[in-house]
Design a protein around this motif. Structure first.
Motif, PDB file in Angstrom:
ATOM      1  N   LEU A 164      -9.137  -1.911  -5.829  1.00  0.00           N
ATOM      2  CA  LEU A 164      -8.943  -3.335  -5.405  1.00  0.00           C
ATOM      3  C   LEU A 164      -9.173  -3.547  -3.772  1.00  0.00           C
ATOM      4  O   LEU A 164      -9.729  -4.655  -3.656  1.00  0.00           O
ATOM      5  N   GLU A 165      -8.549  -2.461  -3.249  1.00  0.00           N
ATOM      6  CA  GLU A 165      -8.832  -2.693  -1.628  1.00  0.00           C
ATOM      7  C   GLU A 165     -10.420  -2.634  -1.263  1.00  0.00           C
ATOM      8  O   GLU A 165     -10.849  -3.390  -0.642  1.00  0.00           O
ATOM      9  N   ARG A 166     -11.125  -1.801  -1.942  1.00  0.00           N
ATOM     10  CA  ARG A 166     -12.560  -1.660  -1.831  1.00  0.00           C
ATOM     11  C   ARG A 166     -13.188  -2.978  -2.215  1.00  0.00           C
ATOM     12  O   ARG A 166     -14.040  -3.741  -1.557  1.00  0.00           O
ATOM     13  N   PHE A 167     -12.697  -3.779  -3.374  1.00  0.00           N
ATOM     14  CA  PHE A 167     -13.142  -5.119  -3.766  1.00  0.00           C
ATOM     15  C   PHE A 167     -12.811  -6.090  -2.816  1.00  0.00           C
ATOM     16  O   PHE A 167     -13.745  -6.818  -2.176  1.00  0.00           O
ATOM     17  N   HIS A 168     -11.714  -5.891  -2.325  1.00  0.00           N
ATOM     18  CA  HIS A 168     -11.144  -7.134  -1.267  1.00  0.00           C
ATOM     19  C   HIS A 168     -12.236  -6.839  -0.114  1.00  0.00           C
ATOM     20  O   HIS A 168     -12.439  -7.827   0.891  1.00  0.00           O
ATOM     21  N   ARG A 169     -12.462  -5.495   0.606  1.00  0.00           N
ATOM     22  CA  ARG A 169     -13.232  -5.462   1.861  1.00  0.00           C
ATOM     23  C   ARG A 169     -14.687  -5.623   1.616  1.00  0.00           C
ATOM     24  O   ARG A 169     -15.357  -5.582   2.668  1.00  0.00           O
ATOM     25  N   ARG A 170     -15.222  -5.694   0.308  1.00  0.00           N
ATOM     26  CA  ARG A 170     -16.484  -5.532   0.398  1.00  0.00           C
ATOM     27  C   ARG A 170     -17.231  -7.015   0.741  1.00  0.00           C
ATOM     28  O   ARG A 170     -16.721  -7.915   0.279  1.00  0.00           O
ATOM     29  N   ARG A 171     -18.170  -7.010   1.738  1.00  0.00           N
ATOM     30  CA  ARG A 171     -18.475  -8.120   2.338  1.00  0.00           C
ATOM     31  C   ARG A 171     -19.853  -8.067   3.173  1.00  0.00           C
ATOM     32  O   ARG A 171     -20.304  -7.050   3.274  1.00  0.00           O
ATOM     33  N   ARG A 230       0.764  -1.125   0.118  1.00  0.00           N
ATOM     34  CA  ARG A 230      -0.116  -0.014   0.062  1.00  0.00           C
ATOM     35  C   ARG A 230       0.749   1.391   0.037  1.00  0.00           C
ATOM     36  O   ARG A 230       0.595   2.231  -0.714  1.00  0.00           O
ATOM     37  N   VAL A 231       1.836   1.267   0.876  1.00  0.00           N
ATOM     38  CA  VAL A 231       2.732   2.628   1.077  1.00  0.00           C
ATOM     39  C   VAL A 231       3.473   2.921  -0.150  1.00  0.00           C
ATOM     40  O   VAL A 231       3.441   3.959  -0.940  1.00  0.00           O
ATOM     41  N   LEU A 232       3.918   1.665  -0.918  1.00  0.00           N
ATOM     42  CA  LEU A 232       4.781   1.952  -2.263  1.00  0.00           C
ATOM     43  C   LEU A 232       3.660   2.427  -3.158  1.00  0.00           C
ATOM     44  O   LEU A 232       4.178   3.356  -4.081  1.00  0.00           O
ATOM     45  N   LEU A 233       2.720   1.873  -3.307  1.00  0.00           N
ATOM     46  CA  LEU A 233       1.456   2.244  -4.334  1.00  0.00           C
ATOM     47  C   LEU A 233       1.108   3.553  -4.300  1.00  0.00           C
ATOM     48  O   LEU A 233       0.640   4.302  -5.168  1.00  0.00           O
ATOM     49  N   ARG A 234       0.965   4.031  -2.894  1.00  0.00           N
ATOM     50  CA  ARG A 234       0.633   5.312  -2.654  1.00  0.00           C
ATOM     51  C   ARG A 234       1.512   6.371  -3.063  1.00  0.00           C
ATOM     52  O   ARG A 234       1.139   7.329  -3.762  1.00  0.00           O
ATOM     53  N   GLU A 235       2.866   6.091  -3.112  1.00  0.00           N
ATOM     54  CA  GLU A 235       3.978   6.868  -3.433  1.00  0.00           C
ATOM     55  C   GLU A 235       4.053   6.900  -5.038  1.00  0.00           C
ATOM     56  O   GLU A 235       4.113   8.118  -5.525  1.00  0.00           O
ATOM     57  N   GLU A 239     -20.394  14.559  -4.864  1.00  0.00           N
ATOM     58  CA  GLU A 239     -18.991  14.305  -5.432  1.00  0.00           C
ATOM     59  C   GLU A 239     -18.533  12.675  -5.786  1.00  0.00           C
ATOM     60  O   GLU A 239     -19.325  11.969  -5.219  1.00  0.00           O
ATOM     61  N   ARG A 240     -17.688  12.828  -6.811  1.00  0.00           N
ATOM     62  CA  ARG A 240     -17.495  11.384  -7.043  1.00  0.00           C
ATOM     63  C   ARG A 240     -16.138  11.247  -6.802  1.00  0.00           C
ATOM     64  O   ARG A 240     -14.994  12.302  -7.111  1.00  0.00           O
ATOM     65  N   MET A 241     -15.526  10.080  -6.360  1.00  0.00           N
ATOM     66  CA  MET A 241     -14.093   9.716  -6.105  1.00  0.00           C
ATOM     67  C   MET A 241     -13.464   9.420  -7.317  1.00  0.00           C
ATOM     68  O   MET A 241     -13.906   8.722  -8.290  1.00  0.00           O
ATOM     69  N   ILE A 242     -12.215  10.052  -7.507  1.00  0.00           N
ATOM     70  CA  ILE A 242     -11.442   9.851  -8.618  1.00  0.00           C
ATOM     71  C   ILE A 242     -11.083   8.521  -8.486  1.00  0.00           C
ATOM     72  O   ILE A 242     -10.494   7.870  -7.388  1.00  0.00           O
ATOM     73  N   TYR A 243     -10.801   7.912  -9.608  1.00  0.00           N
ATOM     74  CA  TYR A 243     -10.415   6.440  -9.843  1.00  0.00           C
ATOM     75  C   TYR A 243      -9.202   5.892  -9.415  1.00  0.00           C
ATOM     76  O   TYR A 243      -8.337   6.893 -10.144  1.00  0.00           O
ATOM     77  N   SER A 244      -8.846   5.142  -8.621  1.00  0.00           N
ATOM     78  CA  SER A 244      -7.290   4.846  -8.524  1.00  0.00           C
ATOM     79  C   SER A 244      -7.415   3.299  -8.392  1.00  0.00           C
ATOM     80  O   SER A 244      -8.428   2.527  -7.628  1.00  0.00           O
ATOM     81  N   THR A 245      -6.577   2.501  -9.119  1.00  0.00           N
ATOM     82  CA  THR A 245      -6.611   1.030  -9.240  1.00  0.00           C
ATOM     83  C   THR A 245      -6.322   0.459  -7.969  1.00  0.00           C
ATOM     84  O   THR A 245      -7.017  -0.414  -7.438  1.00  0.00           O
ATOM     85  N   PRO A 246      -5.469   0.779  -6.838  1.00  0.00           N
ATOM     86  CA  PRO A 246      -5.291   0.288  -5.800  1.00  0.00           C
ATOM     87  C   PRO A 246      -6.256   0.381  -4.735  1.00  0.00           C
ATOM     88  O   PRO A 246      -6.643  -0.521  -3.976  1.00  0.00           O
ATOM     89  N   GLN A 247      -7.021   1.655  -4.871  1.00  0.00           N
ATOM     90  CA  GLN A 247      -8.116   1.843  -3.895  1.00  0.00           C
ATOM     91  C   GLN A 247      -9.213   0.962  -4.550  1.00  0.00           C
ATOM     92  O   GLN A 247     -10.121   0.304  -3.700  1.00  0.00           O
TER      93      GLN A 247
END
Lengths: 198, 176
Positions: B107-114, B12-17, B97-105
């Motif tokens: 993927l994280e949303r996908f993983h956490r949806r439950r 996560r940290v690396l991808l944020r950078e 307001e719409r969230m700007i698309y980011s692939t890491p985010q």
């Protein structure tokens, strides 16, 4: 040795070596999907989640926002506690949450009262499982934590190799190609529909 | 997806950078007039639902605590495009307001949806499929063990792989 033989053996031995992780990621997903199942049972038994181990006078220079991690390190070093941790600033308090796979401690420094309270968390299976599931990343200072993060990457790569080698094995079994296609297409359609609509 | 999203979360940290996206960013999409009255402790859920329906965005959402001026922020969950709706009672309007698309985010949303915490049928269907994935993972482990045991020629090397993996796993459980 033929490619298909290597593929089958890779599929098998990789799965066996990574089996504890596959199993724990599967089982530990249950308390995430159904948090109340286990959580309610523990919360109704009357045993407090946190027990105070000790409280003592303590003084720490003022912690600036963004530098709380240094404050957390300083508190843990002073108490001779190592391992992975996270830090939060809550008003006048610095809360350090230190954890291993089996245990957790909360160290709260109150800058108003100049005290440090150290608490231990009771063992709970749901916490253990969710902790195993969520552990990862390269943010911690210890080598063991970095090694765990490397293993998490290896498990992910293992899953991808497992999928690819499984697809090759399926394709070689002509008798199950049709039913296999039906399963893949159905799964993919459901997955894409949900991804677009959720 | 779970494997790929886990790798994204592990780095996560690396991808944020790399992406320069420290936190989710929103851009204004539209605003419209809406009068739902002032939020009260008893009507906040209904008020949020009314705002979402008026915006044509009914679906899984979270609601922030109302601010002193009565402003209510609704986080509309969406795997691809999450939105933030702000109801401002003093101005009788809603901003979207719409969230700007980011692939890491993503993927994280996908993983956490439950879970079954939302009152929407598609979310419940998704939660059932998550449970099916869990059951399949456990079943794969058990059937895989059985299939390995049936292949007598692979038993010694398989036992070595299994014991090696288990030893590493247990070392981490008791030492990290």
């Amino acid at each position: 040795m033929k490619f298909h033989h290597i593929n089958r053996r890779t599929h098998l031995y990789l799965a066996l070596a990574l089996l504890p992780w596959f199993l724990i990621y599967g089982v530990s997903s249950i308390p995430f999907s159904h948090p109340r199942w286990m959580g309610d049972r523990y919360e109704k038994d009357g045993i407090p989640q946190w027990t105070v181990k000790y409280e003592k006078p303590f003084d720490l220079p003022m912690t600036q926002p963004g530098r709380q991690r240094e404050a957390g390190e300083s508190i843990l070093r002073g108490e001779n506690i190592g391992g992975a941790f996270g830090v939060m600033l809550q008003g006048t308090k610095v809360v350090v949450f230190q954890h291993t796979f089996l245990t957790a401690m909360r160290l709260t420094y109150d800058s108003g009262k100049k005290t440090l309270t150290v608490e231990e968390r009771r063992f709970r299976w749901d916490h253990f499982l969710t902790g195993m599931h969520a552990r990862g990343g390269f943010e911690q200072a210890s080598l063991a934590d970095d090694l765990w993060a490397v293993i998490v990457d290896l498990v992910c790569l293992g899953m991808i190799v497992w999928i690819a080698s499984g697809l090759i094995m399926w394709w070689n079994l002509r008798s199950v190609r049709r039913s296999g296609w039906a399963a893949i297409v159905t799964g993919l359609a459901l997955f894409l529909f949900a991804t677009m609509r959720l | 997806m779970y494997a790929v999203s886990t790798m994204a979360m592990n780095h996560r940290v690396l991808l944020r950078e790399i992406t320069g996206m420290e936190a989710p960013r929103f851009v204004p999409e539209r605003e419209f007039s809406y009068d739902g009255g002032m939020p009260e402790p008893g009507n906040i859920l209904a008020l949020a639902r009314g705002v979402l329906m008026a915006a044509g965005l009914d679906g899984a959402h979270g609601i922030g605590r109302p601010q002193p001026d009565g402003r209510v922020v609704i986080q509309r969950q969406d795997l691809i495009t999450p939105r933030r709706l702000t109801y401002i009672p003093a101005e009788r309007k809603v901003t979207v307001e719409r969230m700007i698309y980011s692939t890491p985010q993503f993927l994280e949303r996908f993983h956490r949806r439950r879970g079954f915490q939302h009152a929407y049928w598609l979310d419940n269907v998704w939660a059932v499929t998550v449970d099916l994935v869990i059951a399949a993972l456990i079943l794969w482990v058990l059937t895989g063990l059985w299939m390995w045991w049936e292949l007598k020629v692979t038993r010694p090397l398989g036992a070595l792989a299994l014991a090696g993996g288990l030893a590493v796993f247990l070392w981490f459980v008791f030492n990290v």
